[in-house]
Enzyme design. Structure first.
Site, PDB file in Angstrom:
ATOM      1  N   GLU A  47       0.853  -1.190   0.000  1.00  0.00           N
ATOM      2  CA  GLU A  47       0.000   0.000   0.000  1.00  0.00           C
ATOM      3  C   GLU A  47       0.885   1.233   0.000  1.00  0.00           C
ATOM      4  O   GLU A  47       1.679   1.448   0.911  1.00  0.00           O
ATOM      5  CB  GLU A  47      -0.900   0.003   1.241  1.00  0.00           C
ATOM      6  CG  GLU A  47      -1.863  -1.174   1.242  1.00  0.00           C
ATOM      7  CD  GLU A  47      -2.615  -1.319   2.557  1.00  0.00           C
ATOM      8  OE1 GLU A  47      -2.676  -0.343   3.331  1.00  0.00           O
ATOM      9  OE2 GLU A  47      -3.131  -2.424   2.811  1.00  0.00           O
ATOM     10  N   ASP A  58      -4.985   9.414  10.784  1.00  0.00           N
ATOM     11  CA  ASP A  58      -3.660   8.894  11.087  1.00  0.00           C
ATOM     12  C   ASP A  58      -3.097   9.409  12.402  1.00  0.00           C
ATOM     13  O   ASP A  58      -3.293  10.559  12.774  1.00  0.00           O
ATOM     14  CB  ASP A  58      -2.695   9.251   9.948  1.00  0.00           C
ATOM     15  CG  ASP A  58      -2.956   8.401   8.723  1.00  0.00           C
ATOM     16  OD1 ASP A  58      -2.838   7.163   8.839  1.00  0.00           O
ATOM     17  OD2 ASP A  58      -3.303   8.958   7.663  1.00  0.00           O
TER      18      ASP A  58
END
Ligand SMILES: Cc1ncc(COP(=O)(O)O)c(C=O)c1O
Lengths: 262, 395
Positions: A47, A58
């Protein structure tokens, strides 16, 4: 729809090891070398993060790598440029992961076209809601054989999981706990109950577990309940430091393999 | 024309809910129940009582002789600065804390720029007995220190945010991350008409009391319910949304939204979103956004912490696009001058944010019988340090 993701899931139903990193970190032009070394060291799926200035899903590690990547000059345009010849050397499935705004500014159709030309197999866009994807983007993504990967969390209701399952043509990204990336996976009873609940739903799509998977032990624990797991923050952390990038990738990957490749 | 959001939270092409799956449950819960809760009789009763007995509403609509004289029009000031906690922000936090209680939430988070929303949130949390955590950019913690002290005294925890430009945008990111990590017990009280649906509409409804009162007060004072102009500053746009709300469908009322020009719109240090932005997605909604060619959010600049935001609420993006509202911008200097002027002509020290709205009076050619309402969204106590620095520098 067939692409490298669907073939991988077909051929290898278990212990799939997927690795995330942020493109442009630590150095702008590390992208291709990281991917090649990851494949050589046994990653089943990669990824590639497209950095965004405001990555709300995040934690600190990926926030930092995104910030560095952006200040290094990373853009989606440049990323496609860096990946232009990637299919000459790399055969594992590649997924682009990032937030919707940069993709939207690039142009959705243009983006999908570039993915196809480059040999990208899928996307993970956490802030692209299911409903919008279904109404506006699905046709375009499918036209370019791109699997858009959806997330589920411990909070996602069964009915919605079923809907996501039907819409998915790659795997389902099972977020291990209610958290941003990089929070340590707990392995507690609540989490195990969630893993078991999803497993018992017998979904048509396979699942990979991500968020908080940081080492061999947490990988193996997660992999019992799904087709594999995804490592992000822990790998990104391992990319810091002065050693050549291949060494850092290799050293990290060794921990996940019984025998060294070198 | 309809300037309100549709049931999916869209104002024309702006709005929606672009959120990661980790927020989906909380957002869809709010979407499915917010109207029912806030339009219920018991909620409305409690909200109304608190607005009057606790926050001190209605806020006065004050006819300013001296500004009227100076600008050659009838200038009224809507005195949101006189509300409890010193700004319009309390209207929204009272509404949202009542909602949070009904949802059974026990922990409240908020972002704040100027600290006014943080103080208003800490205030209602103290009253409700709920834990309160306020995210505030480190730059803002430094430039709005009186509000930081107030939040602490009220029992809230202030968490300085070190990421990005260390201002409102980054505080919002951090609050969203907190909510993702605490999805069950926590309600996020967003401070403006931004964020995913239903926040823009919900916050606008809570703030709409401003224009509801203006209509009644104007009628009492002038015999007419609608002014010729309503002027308000726009950070995210909540005081403007509240000031415009009940005039949206009166096309004869000119709606003036004033953004922060910073050091000048073309200097690279500005927060004038409608002039510098393009459609984009930030904090869960599609709106106008200051961004680079490849979609990275540009860090804005304004002397006023409450206007230092790279976007505007989707309602305003639509008002801009449809030309229902006119967007102006005032620079730091223009705002500071306007603040000084109001202080010395009327004895009212406005918040730096509100001073941007006042600065617009200089930019519009009024007719002598025009009725103009300027929303003074807050008071200037929190800005004394900035004011003093400025006055020393110009002396
Ligand atoms: C007094 C005052 N006015 C205006 C604003 C800007 O917010 P909004 O545009 O949502 O009214 C703030 C924000 O902190 C404020 O404190």
């Amino acid at each position: 729809m067939e692409n490298r993701i669907t073939s991988l899931l077909h051929q290898k139903g278990e212990n799939i090891l997927s690795i995330y990193f942020t493109a442009g970190y630590p150095e702008l032009n590390d992208t291709k070398r990281i991917i090649e070394e990851l494949e050589r060291c046994g990653a089943d799926l990669i990824e590639i993060g497209m950095p965004f200035s405001d990555p709300v899903a995040d934690g600190p590690v990926i926030q930092h790598s995104s910030e560095v990547a952006l200040s290094n000059g990373m853009t989606i345009n440049l990323l496609f440029e860096q990946l232009k010849e990637i299919r000459k050397t790399v055969s594992v499935p590649l997924i682009l992961m990032g937030y919707l705004n940069p993709v939207m500014q690039f142009g959705i159709e243009e983006f999908c076209l570039k993915c196809k030309e480059t040999g990208i197999d899928g996307t993970i866009i956490p802030d692209l809601p299911l409903e919008v994807y279904q109404e506006e983007y699905k046709e375009i993504f499918e036209k370019y054989s791109l699997s858009n990967i959806f997330l589920i969390t411990p909070q996602t209701p069964e009915q919605r999981i079923r809907m996501i399952d039907l819409l998915s043509n790659g795997f389902i990204y099972m977020v291990s706990s209610s958290s941003t990336t990089g929070v340590k996976e707990s392995g507690d009873n609540e989490q195990i109950a969630y893993f078991e609940r999803i497993r018992s739903m017998n979904l048509r799509s396979k699942q990979l577990i991500g968020f908080g998977i940081s080492d061999k032990a947490s990988f193996e624990r997660a992999a019992q309940y799904a087709s594999g797991a995804i490592i992000g923050s822990a790998f990104v952390t391992a990319l810091a430091g002065e050693m050549p990038i291949e060494h850092k990738v290799n050293a990290f990957m060794l921990k996940f393999l019984k025998t060294s490749i070198i | 024309m309809n300037y309100q959001s549709d049931e999916k939270g869209y104002y024309g092409t702006f709005g929606g809910a672009f959120i990661p799956e980790m927020m989906q449950q909380n957002i869809s819960q709010l979407q499915s129940c917010y109207i029912e809760i806030i339009e219920s009789d018991s909620f409305k009763e409690e909200f109304k009582t608190l607005l009057s007995d606790y926050a001190g509403r209605p806020s006065p609509l004050y006819y300013s002789d001296r500004l009227s004289d100076h600008y050659k029009a009838h200038i009224y000031l809507k005195r949101e600065d006189l509300n409890h906690t010193g700004s319009h922000k309390i209207n929204n936090t009272i509404g949202q804390i009542l909602l949070a209680k009904r949802l059974g939430k026990t922990r409240i988070i908020a972002e704040t720029g100027a600290g006014q929303h943080g103080v208003a949130t800490a205030t209602v949390c103290a009253r409700a007995g709920l834990e309160c955590i306020v995210y505030m950019g480190a730059v803002d913690v430094a430039r709005q220190s009186p509000n930081v002290e107030k939040m602490k005294m009220l029992g809230a925890e202030v968490r300085p945010v070190q990421s990005g430009s260390k201002t409102l945008k980054d505080a919002t990111n951090e609050a969203i991350r907190d909510w993702i990590n605490n999805p069950v017990d926590t309600h996020y009280i967003i401070g403006s008409v931004v964020g995913p649906h239903p926040y823009p509409d919900m916050v606008a409804r809570f703030q709409s009391v401003i224009s509801e009162e203006i209509r009644i007060q104007l009628k009492e004072k002038t015999g007419r319910e609608t002014p010729d102009y309503v002027i308000a500053c726009v950070g995210g746009g909540s005081n403007a949304a509240g000031s415009f709300y009940h005039f949206l469908n009166n096309p004869e009322v000119k709606l003036i939204a004033v953004e922060a020009g910073g050091k000048g719109v073309d200097t690279g240090e500005s927060a004038a979103t409608t002039q510098l932005g393009r459609p984009g997605i930030l904090h869960g909604s599609r709106s106008l956004l200051m961004q680079t060619a490849d979609g990275q959010v540009i860090e804005p600049y304004s002397i006023s912490a409450g206007l230092d935001y790279p976007g505007i609420g989707p309602m305003h993006a639509n008002l801009f696009k449809t030309h229902r509202a006119q967007f102006l911008s005032a620079t730091d200097d223009q705002a500071l001058k306007a603040a000084l002027y109001l202080s010395q002509k009327e004895g009212i020290i406005p918040a730096l944010e509100s001073a941007h709205a006042l600065a617009a009076l200089e930019m519009i050619e009024f007719k002598p019988d025009d009725v103009v309402v300027v929303n003074v969204s807050g008071r200037g106590d929190k800005d004394m340090e900035t004011f003093l620095k400025y006055f020393q520098s110009v002396k």
